[in-house]
Design a protein around this motif. Sequence first.
Motif, PDB file in Angstrom:
ATOM      1  N   VAL A   1      62.975  34.329   3.366  1.00  0.00           N
ATOM      2  CA  VAL A   1      63.114  32.925   3.775  1.00  0.00           C
ATOM      3  C   VAL A   1      64.517  32.405   3.474  1.00  0.00           C
ATOM      4  CG1 VAL A   1      62.325  30.577   3.242  1.00  0.00           C
ATOM      5  CG2 VAL A   1      60.662  32.396   3.625  1.00  0.00           C
ATOM      6  N   LEU A   2      65.111  32.863   2.398  1.00  0.00           N
ATOM      7  CA  LEU A   2      66.447  32.412   2.015  1.00  0.00           C
ATOM      8  C   LEU A   2      67.555  33.105   2.808  1.00  0.00           C
ATOM      9  CD1 LEU A   2      65.949  32.237  -1.849  1.00  0.00           C
ATOM     10  CD2 LEU A   2      66.419  30.305  -0.329  1.00  0.00           C
ATOM     11  N   SER A   3      67.205  34.146   3.556  1.00  0.00           N
ATOM     12  CA  SER A   3      68.219  34.899   4.307  1.00  0.00           C
ATOM     13  C   SER A   3      68.389  34.333   5.711  1.00  0.00           C
ATOM     14  CB  SER A   3      67.811  36.369   4.395  1.00  0.00           C
ATOM     15  OG  SER A   3      66.696  36.529   5.270  1.00  0.00           O
ATOM     16  N   GLU A   4      69.444  34.782   6.365  1.00  0.00           N
ATOM     17  CA  GLU A   4      69.676  34.363   7.751  1.00  0.00           C
ATOM     18  C   GLU A   4      68.544  34.831   8.654  1.00  0.00           C
ATOM     19  OE1 GLU A   4      73.067  34.836  11.280  1.00  0.00           O
ATOM     20  OE2 GLU A   4      73.490  35.505   9.235  1.00  0.00           O
ATOM     21  N   ALA A   5      67.988  35.999   8.373  1.00  0.00           N
ATOM     22  CA  ALA A   5      66.899  36.531   9.187  1.00  0.00           C
ATOM     23  C   ALA A   5      65.617  35.723   9.046  1.00  0.00           C
ATOM     24  CB  ALA A   5      66.620  37.988   8.800  1.00  0.00           C
ATOM     25  N   GLY A   6      65.514  34.934   7.987  1.00  0.00           N
ATOM     26  CA  GLY A   6      64.293  34.178   7.741  1.00  0.00           C
ATOM     27  C   GLY A   6      64.309  32.758   8.245  1.00  0.00           C
ATOM     28  N   GLN A   7      65.276  32.413   9.078  1.00  0.00           N
ATOM     29  CA  GLN A   7      65.387  31.026   9.521  1.00  0.00           C
ATOM     30  C   GLN A   7      64.226  30.587  10.418  1.00  0.00           C
ATOM     31  OE1 GLN A   7      67.612  28.696   8.223  1.00  0.00           O
ATOM     32  NE2 GLN A   7      67.571  30.503   6.889  1.00  0.00           N
ATOM     33  N   ASP A   8      63.611  31.520  11.128  1.00  0.00           N
ATOM     34  CA  ASP A   8      62.440  31.140  11.932  1.00  0.00           C
ATOM     35  C   ASP A   8      61.312  30.659  11.023  1.00  0.00           C
ATOM     36  OD1 ASP A   8      63.668  31.722  14.296  1.00  0.00           O
ATOM     37  OD2 ASP A   8      62.705  33.675  14.573  1.00  0.00           O
TER      38      ASP A   8
ATOM     39  N   PHE B   1      59.387  20.797   5.286  1.00  0.00           N
ATOM     40  CA  PHE B   1      59.361  20.209   3.943  1.00  0.00           C
ATOM     41  C   PHE B   1      58.799  21.206   2.931  1.00  0.00           C
ATOM     42  CE2 PHE B   1      56.982  18.001   0.620  1.00  0.00           C
ATOM     43  CZ  PHE B   1      57.901  17.084   0.142  1.00  0.00           C
ATOM     44  N   HIS B   2      57.657  21.812   3.260  1.00  0.00           N
ATOM     45  CA  HIS B   2      57.028  22.756   2.343  1.00  0.00           C
ATOM     46  C   HIS B   2      57.848  24.050   2.210  1.00  0.00           C
ATOM     47  CE1 HIS B   2      53.572  20.273   1.680  1.00  0.00           C
ATOM     48  NE2 HIS B   2      53.208  20.306   2.943  1.00  0.00           N
ATOM     49  N   MET B   3      58.447  24.495   3.310  1.00  0.00           N
ATOM     50  CA  MET B   3      59.240  25.723   3.246  1.00  0.00           C
ATOM     51  C   MET B   3      60.509  25.510   2.411  1.00  0.00           C
ATOM     52  SD  MET B   3      57.462  28.037   4.668  1.00  0.00           S
ATOM     53  CE  MET B   3      58.637  29.378   4.743  1.00  0.00           C
ATOM     54  N   ARG B   4      61.115  24.333   2.518  1.00  0.00           N
ATOM     55  CA  ARG B   4      62.293  24.058   1.687  1.00  0.00           C
ATOM     56  C   ARG B   4      61.919  24.054   0.207  1.00  0.00           C
ATOM     57  NH1 ARG B   4      63.581  20.276   5.828  1.00  0.00           N
ATOM     58  NH2 ARG B   4      62.677  18.584   4.587  1.00  0.00           N
ATOM     59  N   ALA B   5      60.747  23.457  -0.101  1.00  0.00           N
ATOM     60  CA  ALA B   5      60.297  23.436  -1.492  1.00  0.00           C
ATOM     61  C   ALA B   5      60.031  24.854  -1.992  1.00  0.00           C
ATOM     62  CB  ALA B   5      59.048  22.574  -1.622  1.00  0.00           C
ATOM     63  N   PHE B   6      59.420  25.670  -1.147  1.00  0.00           N
ATOM     64  CA  PHE B   6      59.154  27.064  -1.518  1.00  0.00           C
ATOM     65  C   PHE B   6      60.463  27.819  -1.723  1.00  0.00           C
ATOM     66  CE2 PHE B   6      58.818  31.462   0.076  1.00  0.00           C
ATOM     67  CZ  PHE B   6      57.964  31.987  -0.884  1.00  0.00           C
ATOM     68  N   ALA B   7      61.408  27.636  -0.811  1.00  0.00           N
ATOM     69  CA  ALA B   7      62.685  28.340  -0.904  1.00  0.00           C
ATOM     70  C   ALA B   7      63.431  27.936  -2.171  1.00  0.00           C
ATOM     71  CB  ALA B   7      63.534  28.057   0.332  1.00  0.00           C
ATOM     72  N   GLU B   8      63.390  26.665  -2.515  1.00  0.00           N
ATOM     73  CA  GLU B   8      64.073  26.189  -3.713  1.00  0.00           C
ATOM     74  C   GLU B   8      63.470  26.829  -4.956  1.00  0.00           C
ATOM     75  OE1 GLU B   8      67.026  24.343  -5.708  1.00  0.00           O
ATOM     76  OE2 GLU B   8      66.764  24.348  -3.519  1.00  0.00           O
ATOM     77  N   ALA B   9      62.149  26.949  -4.967  1.00  0.00           N
ATOM     78  CA  ALA B   9      61.489  27.562  -6.111  1.00  0.00           C
ATOM     79  C   ALA B   9      61.777  29.051  -6.214  1.00  0.00           C
ATOM     80  CB  ALA B   9      59.977  27.328  -6.013  1.00  0.00           C
ATOM     81  N   ARG B  10      62.049  29.689  -5.079  1.00  0.00           N
ATOM     82  CA  ARG B  10      62.255  31.132  -5.074  1.00  0.00           C
ATOM     83  C   ARG B  10      63.699  31.533  -5.338  1.00  0.00           C
ATOM     84  NH1 ARG B  10      57.844  30.754  -5.525  1.00  0.00           N
ATOM     85  NH2 ARG B  10      58.593  31.536  -7.525  1.00  0.00           N
ATOM     86  N   LYS B  11      64.626  30.600  -5.384  1.00  0.00           N
ATOM     87  CA  LYS B  11      66.021  30.952  -5.609  1.00  0.00           C
ATOM     88  C   LYS B  11      66.200  31.685  -6.923  1.00  0.00           C
ATOM     89  CE  LYS B  11      68.310  27.420  -2.803  1.00  0.00           C
ATOM     90  NZ  LYS B  11      69.162  26.209  -2.805  1.00  0.00           N
ATOM     91  N   LYS B  12      65.368  31.403  -7.890  1.00  0.00           N
ATOM     92  CA  LYS B  12      65.488  32.061  -9.196  1.00  0.00           C
ATOM     93  C   LYS B  12      65.087  33.539  -9.125  1.00  0.00           C
ATOM     94  CE  LYS B  12      60.864  30.702 -10.817  1.00  0.00           C
ATOM     95  NZ  LYS B  12      60.453  29.933  -9.657  1.00  0.00           N
ATOM     96  N   ASP B  13      64.370  33.928  -8.044  1.00  0.00           N
ATOM     97  CA  ASP B  13      63.932  35.311  -7.916  1.00  0.00           C
ATOM     98  C   ASP B  13      64.967  36.202  -7.233  1.00  0.00           C
ATOM     99  OD1 ASP B  13      61.441  34.662  -9.046  1.00  0.00           O
ATOM    100  OD2 ASP B  13      60.681  34.024  -7.091  1.00  0.00           O
ATOM    101  N   THR B  14      65.971  35.589  -6.616  1.00  0.00           N
ATOM    102  CA  THR B  14      66.926  36.374  -5.833  1.00  0.00           C
ATOM    103  C   THR B  14      68.108  36.821  -6.696  1.00  0.00           C
ATOM    104  OG1 THR B  14      68.063  34.356  -5.122  1.00  0.00           O
ATOM    105  CG2 THR B  14      66.294  35.185  -3.720  1.00  0.00           C
TER     106      THR B  14
END
Length: 205
Positions: free
Chosen positions: A158-165, A192-205
Amino acid sequence: MPLGWFAPGQNDRVPQGTAFMILIGNAGPEMFRRFSRERTPALATLDAWTKATVDVLAEDLSATAIYPFDTPPAPFLTWARAANAGHTSPLGLNIHPTYGLWHAYRAALLFPVAFDLPRLSAGAHPCESCLEKPCLSSCPVGAFDGTGYDYKTCGRHVLSEAGQDCMTGGCLARLACPVGRGYAYAPAQMQFHMRAFAEARKKDT
Protein backbone atom coordinates in the motif's frame (compact mmCIF):
# COMPACT_ATOMS: atom_id res chain seq x y z
CA MET A 1 -27.24 1.67 14.10
CA PRO A 2 -27.71 -1.51 16.16
CA LEU A 3 -25.82 -4.43 14.61
CA GLY A 4 -26.50 -7.04 17.27
CA TRP A 5 -27.55 -7.63 20.86
CA PHE A 6 -27.50 -10.34 23.48
CA ALA A 7 -27.76 -11.07 27.18
CA PRO A 8 -24.18 -11.96 28.22
CA GLY A 9 -23.30 -15.14 30.03
CA GLN A 10 -20.53 -15.77 32.52
CA ASN A 11 -17.94 -16.48 29.80
CA ASP A 12 -18.62 -13.43 27.59
CA ARG A 13 -16.04 -11.17 29.26
CA VAL A 14 -18.30 -8.19 29.82
CA PRO A 15 -17.98 -5.63 32.62
CA GLN A 16 -19.61 -6.64 35.87
CA GLY A 17 -23.25 -5.64 36.19
CA THR A 18 -24.00 -5.92 32.46
CA ALA A 19 -27.34 -7.65 31.87
CA PHE A 20 -27.71 -6.73 28.19
CA MET A 21 -25.43 -5.49 25.43
CA ILE A 22 -26.24 -3.75 22.15
CA LEU A 23 -23.46 -3.52 19.57
CA ILE A 24 -23.71 -0.39 17.47
CA GLY A 25 -21.76 0.82 14.49
CA ASN A 26 -21.95 1.80 10.87
CA ALA A 27 -23.33 -0.11 7.92
CA GLY A 28 -22.71 1.42 4.54
CA PRO A 29 -21.48 4.98 3.91
CA GLU A 30 -23.91 7.15 5.91
CA MET A 31 -21.92 7.35 9.15
CA PHE A 32 -18.82 8.63 7.37
CA ARG A 33 -20.87 11.29 5.58
CA ARG A 34 -22.15 12.53 8.93
CA PHE A 35 -18.65 12.42 10.42
CA SER A 36 -17.34 14.46 7.49
CA ARG A 37 -20.03 17.10 8.07
CA GLU A 38 -19.55 17.32 11.83
CA ARG A 39 -15.79 16.92 12.26
CA THR A 40 -14.00 19.87 13.84
CA PRO A 41 -10.41 20.36 15.04
CA ALA A 42 -11.47 18.95 18.42
CA LEU A 43 -13.17 15.97 16.76
CA ALA A 44 -10.77 15.46 13.88
CA THR A 45 -10.32 11.74 14.41
CA LEU A 46 -13.05 9.19 13.85
CA ASP A 47 -12.47 7.76 17.32
CA ALA A 48 -12.92 11.17 19.00
CA TRP A 49 -16.06 11.90 17.00
CA THR A 50 -17.46 8.43 17.74
CA LYS A 51 -16.92 8.81 21.47
CA ALA A 52 -18.46 12.29 21.59
CA THR A 53 -21.49 11.10 19.62
CA VAL A 54 -22.08 7.79 21.37
CA ASP A 55 -21.48 9.17 24.88
CA VAL A 56 -24.51 11.43 24.38
CA LEU A 57 -26.58 8.47 23.20
CA ALA A 58 -25.46 6.36 26.14
CA GLU A 59 -26.40 9.07 28.62
CA ASP A 60 -29.84 9.45 27.04
CA LEU A 61 -30.39 5.68 27.35
CA SER A 62 -28.91 5.33 30.86
CA ALA A 63 -26.31 2.98 29.42
CA THR A 64 -22.53 2.69 29.64
CA ALA A 65 -20.57 2.88 26.39
CA ILE A 66 -17.33 1.06 25.67
CA TYR A 67 -15.30 1.28 22.47
CA PRO A 68 -13.00 -0.90 20.33
CA PHE A 69 -10.24 1.66 20.82
CA ASP A 70 -10.38 1.45 24.63
CA THR A 71 -7.39 -0.01 26.47
CA PRO A 72 -7.23 -2.89 26.99
CA PRO A 73 -9.22 -3.68 23.83
CA ALA A 74 -12.59 -5.33 24.29
CA PRO A 75 -13.45 -8.54 22.36
CA PHE A 76 -15.94 -7.02 19.93
CA LEU A 77 -15.73 -9.81 17.35
CA THR A 78 -16.29 -12.40 20.08
CA TRP A 79 -19.34 -10.43 21.16
CA ALA A 80 -20.52 -10.32 17.55
CA ARG A 81 -20.43 -14.13 17.49
CA ALA A 82 -22.41 -14.22 20.75
CA ALA A 83 -24.98 -11.87 19.22
CA ASN A 84 -25.29 -13.93 16.00
CA ALA A 85 -24.29 -10.77 14.14
CA GLY A 86 -22.43 -12.51 11.33
CA HIS A 87 -19.63 -14.92 10.54
CA THR A 88 -15.86 -14.79 10.17
CA SER A 89 -14.87 -14.28 6.53
CA PRO A 90 -11.71 -15.70 4.89
CA LEU A 91 -10.24 -12.19 5.26
CA GLY A 92 -10.68 -12.37 9.03
CA LEU A 93 -13.29 -9.59 8.94
CA ASN A 94 -16.81 -10.13 10.22
CA ILE A 95 -19.20 -10.72 7.32
CA HIS A 96 -22.77 -9.64 8.01
CA PRO A 97 -25.64 -11.48 6.24
CA THR A 98 -26.99 -8.16 4.88
CA TYR A 99 -24.11 -5.68 4.91
CA GLY A 100 -21.34 -8.07 3.93
CA LEU A 101 -17.93 -6.61 4.79
CA TRP A 102 -19.24 -3.04 4.73
CA HIS A 103 -19.90 -2.50 8.41
CA ALA A 104 -17.88 -1.94 11.57
CA TYR A 105 -18.50 -2.04 15.29
CA ARG A 106 -17.96 1.40 16.80
CA ALA A 107 -19.24 0.91 20.35
CA ALA A 108 -21.17 -1.33 22.71
CA LEU A 109 -23.95 -0.08 24.96
CA LEU A 110 -24.14 -1.89 28.29
CA PHE A 111 -27.37 -1.99 30.25
CA PRO A 112 -27.97 -3.14 33.85
CA VAL A 113 -31.32 -4.67 32.86
CA ALA A 114 -32.18 -7.19 30.14
CA PHE A 115 -34.52 -6.43 27.25
CA ASP A 116 -37.04 -8.78 25.69
CA LEU A 117 -35.68 -8.56 22.14
CA PRO A 118 -35.84 -11.46 19.69
CA ARG A 119 -32.52 -13.19 19.21
CA LEU A 120 -30.87 -12.52 15.86
CA SER A 121 -30.15 -15.28 13.37
CA ALA A 122 -26.80 -15.15 11.61
CA GLY A 123 -28.20 -17.30 8.81
CA ALA A 124 -26.08 -19.51 6.60
CA HIS A 125 -22.42 -18.59 6.28
CA PRO A 126 -22.27 -16.86 2.85
CA CYS A 127 -18.60 -17.72 2.36
CA GLU A 128 -19.24 -21.47 2.51
CA SER A 129 -21.37 -21.33 -0.64
CA CYS A 130 -18.98 -18.94 -2.42
CA LEU A 131 -16.99 -21.36 -4.56
CA GLU A 132 -14.60 -18.94 -6.26
CA LYS A 133 -13.80 -16.87 -3.15
CA PRO A 134 -12.58 -13.86 -5.15
CA CYS A 135 -11.53 -12.13 -1.92
CA LEU A 136 -8.58 -14.54 -1.64
CA SER A 137 -7.39 -14.16 -5.23
CA SER A 138 -7.81 -10.39 -5.66
CA CYS A 139 -5.03 -9.18 -3.38
CA PRO A 140 -2.07 -8.15 -5.61
CA VAL A 141 0.47 -9.44 -3.05
CA GLY A 142 -1.44 -12.48 -1.75
CA ALA A 143 -1.75 -11.12 1.78
CA PHE A 144 -4.71 -13.42 2.55
CA ASP A 145 -4.67 -17.21 2.48
CA GLY A 146 -7.95 -17.95 4.25
CA THR A 147 -6.25 -18.70 7.57
CA GLY A 148 -4.26 -15.53 8.23
CA TYR A 149 -3.42 -12.02 7.08
CA ASP A 150 0.11 -10.89 6.22
CA TYR A 151 -0.40 -7.28 7.24
CA LYS A 152 3.26 -6.36 6.84
CA THR A 153 3.33 -7.39 3.18
CA CYS A 154 0.01 -5.62 2.67
CA GLY A 155 1.35 -2.47 4.31
CA ARG A 156 4.52 -2.38 2.23
CA HIS A 157 2.44 -2.76 -0.93
CA VAL A 158 0.00 0.00 0.00
CA LEU A 159 2.89 2.37 0.73
CA SER A 160 4.56 1.61 -2.61
CA GLU A 161 3.88 3.10 -6.02
CA ALA A 162 2.44 -0.24 -7.12
CA GLY A 163 -0.13 -0.07 -4.32
CA GLN A 164 -1.79 3.17 -5.34
CA ASP A 165 -4.88 1.39 -6.66
CA CYS A 166 -5.45 0.00 -3.17
CA MET A 167 -4.65 3.32 -1.52
CA THR A 168 -7.03 5.37 -3.65
CA GLY A 169 -9.76 2.84 -4.41
CA GLY A 170 -9.83 0.67 -1.30
CA CYS A 171 -8.76 -2.88 -0.47
CA LEU A 172 -9.15 -4.96 -3.64
CA ALA A 173 -9.79 -8.13 -1.64
CA ARG A 174 -12.64 -6.51 0.28
CA LEU A 175 -14.08 -5.01 -2.90
CA ALA A 176 -14.12 -8.43 -4.54
CA CYS A 177 -16.63 -9.86 -2.06
CA PRO A 178 -20.10 -10.17 -3.68
CA VAL A 179 -22.05 -9.95 -0.38
CA GLY A 180 -23.66 -6.62 0.50
CA ARG A 181 -22.16 -4.67 -2.39
CA GLY A 182 -24.98 -2.15 -2.22
CA TYR A 183 -23.54 -0.97 1.11
CA ALA A 184 -19.97 -0.46 -0.11
CA TYR A 185 -18.21 2.60 1.27
CA ALA A 186 -17.85 5.68 -0.91
CA PRO A 187 -14.36 6.42 -2.30
CA ALA A 188 -13.68 9.16 0.29
CA GLN A 189 -14.29 6.74 3.15
CA MET A 190 -12.16 4.02 1.59
CA GLN A 191 -9.31 6.48 1.14
CA PHE A 192 -9.70 7.71 4.73
CA HIS A 193 -9.34 4.19 6.14
CA MET A 194 -6.50 3.26 3.77
CA ARG A 195 -4.53 6.37 4.75
CA ALA A 196 -4.99 5.47 8.42
CA PHE A 197 -3.84 1.92 7.72
CA ALA A 198 -0.84 3.11 5.72
CA GLU A 199 0.19 5.52 8.48
CA ALA A 200 0.06 2.74 11.03
CA ARG A 201 2.12 0.45 8.81
CA LYS A 202 4.99 2.88 8.20
CA LYS A 203 6.71 1.50 11.29
CA ASP A 204 6.80 -1.95 9.64
CA THR A 205 8.68 -0.84 6.53
